[in-house]
Structures are given as C-alpha cells and as structure tokens.
Enzyme design. Structure first.
Site, PDB file in Angstrom:
ATOM      1  N   CYS A  51       0.628   5.639  -9.804  1.00 59.10           N
ATOM      2  CA  CYS A  51      -0.370   6.912  -9.034  1.00 59.10           C
ATOM      3  C   CYS A  51       0.229   7.994  -8.217  1.00 59.10           C
ATOM      4  O   CYS A  51       0.048   8.835  -7.634  1.00 59.10           O
ATOM      5  CB  CYS A  51      -1.472   6.360  -8.208  1.00 59.10           C
ATOM      6  SG  CYS A  51      -2.398   4.866  -9.467  1.00 59.10           S
TER       7      CYS A  51
HETATM    8  C1  BEZ Z   1       0.157   1.996 -10.374  1.00 61.45           C
HETATM    9  O1  BEZ Z   1       0.204   2.920 -10.778  1.00 61.45           O
HETATM   10  O2  BEZ Z   1       1.605   1.279 -10.444  1.00 61.45           O
HETATM   11  C2  BEZ Z   1      -0.259   0.594 -10.857  1.00 61.45           C
HETATM   12  C3  BEZ Z   1      -1.909   0.751 -11.622  1.00 61.45           C
HETATM   13  C4  BEZ Z   1      -2.946  -0.612 -11.747  1.00 61.45           C
HETATM   14  C5  BEZ Z   1      -2.372  -1.518 -11.405  1.00 61.45           C
HETATM   15  C6  BEZ Z   1      -0.644  -1.684 -10.094  1.00 61.45           C
HETATM   16  C7  BEZ Z   1      -0.407  -0.436 -10.257  1.00 61.45           C
END
Ligand code: BEZ
Length: 162
Positions: A51
C-alpha cells in the site's frame, strides 16, 4: 454482504480523520462524493509495503492526470484509526490531492462487502484492496482485488478504464 459492483449506488457511511488539533472529525461518504466524480481507493493497511510503496504512490503520481479527466476527489480509505491515517498521509509530503480517511471499525468496508480477513497476519478485519470510480454516488468502474494482492487496482488500471 454482496460485494459492491458497477451500477450500484454506493452506500452512505461515516468515515473519519484527525484534524490539525488532533480532534477526530466524522464525515459522511455521501457528503464527500455526491454530485462529483470521485475515486475511492481502499487498502489493507497504512504503512504496509504494498500500500505504502506501490499502490498509494501510484495514485499520487497520477493524481494530476486523473484530475484533468474530471475526477474531483481521490479518497484513500483503510481500516486503521484516524491518527495512523494522519501519520500515513504526512509520510507523503509530495501529495497534493489524495485525502486519507479512516474506517477504524471496518463498519463502512463491511457495508461494501469488501472486508478482508487479515487475522492470519495479526491484522484482524481489514479492507480488500480496491479502486472505485464513483459518478454522483454510482459505481462506474470497480477494480477489486482479493487477498490484498495488487494486480489491477492501480492508478494506471483505472486510467485505462476511463
Ligand atoms: C501490503 O500491502 O503490503 C500488505 C497487505 C496485506 C497484508 C500484508 C501486507
């Protein structure tokens, strides 16, 4: 709950943010999006690598282009508390257009049918990753991922779908 999809009217609900005085402010999604073309980006977590380093930076980079196509708001939503969302927003000093909102209890995300069970990673209930284009509250484009993947809900994917 059925997942929101193209043609639906997005439900109303309460999102929050922390203002400069550290007060929590509640706003309704409909008050943010009624009568406008709005992009609503949902992410599994503030500061998570996918994200933070990919999904949100892509929208920051393409924000001017999206705005030039008449999209008046780009809202980022996550199941984190408003103070975390504020700190996350501040971690992008280059950002001029994205606004960050909290759905701390996941109530709004549940109403969209977009909750993600992150308990295997100690996250609890979070949001699936998604990007919706809303036109006066109607869903015109829905890019919804599963399991937190980042495959087709990027700013580029949305631009291609416009
Ligand atoms: C990420 O966007 O890196 C992520 C998303 C869900 C769980 C763990 C990490």
């Amino acid at each position: 709950m059925r997942r929101i999809s193209v043609g639906d009217t997005i439900p109303d609900g309460t999102l929050s943010y922390a203002d400069e005085a550290h007060q929590i402010v509640n706003v309704s999604l409909h008050s943010l999006a009624a009568g406008k073309q709005v992009i609503l980006v949902g992410v599994p977590g503030a500061f998570t690598p996918g994200c933070s380093l990919k999904h949100v930076p892509g929208f920051i980079e393409k924000a001017e282009e999206l705005k030039s196509k008449g999209k008046s708001e780009i809202l980022v939503l996550s199941v984190n508390d408003p103070y975390v969302m504020k700190a996350w927003a501040k971690s992008y000093p280059e950002n001029k257009h994205l606004k960050f909102f909290s759905d701390g209890s996941a109530a709004y995300i549940r109403s969209l049918g977009l909750e993600l069970d992150g308990s295997d990673q100690g996250f609890g209930t979070r949001s699936e990753r998604f990007a919706l284009l809303l036109d006066d509250l109607k869903v015109k484009v829905a890019k919804v991922e599963t399991g937190g993947q980042l495959k087709d809900s990027t700013a580029q994917d949305l631009l291609k779908a416009l």
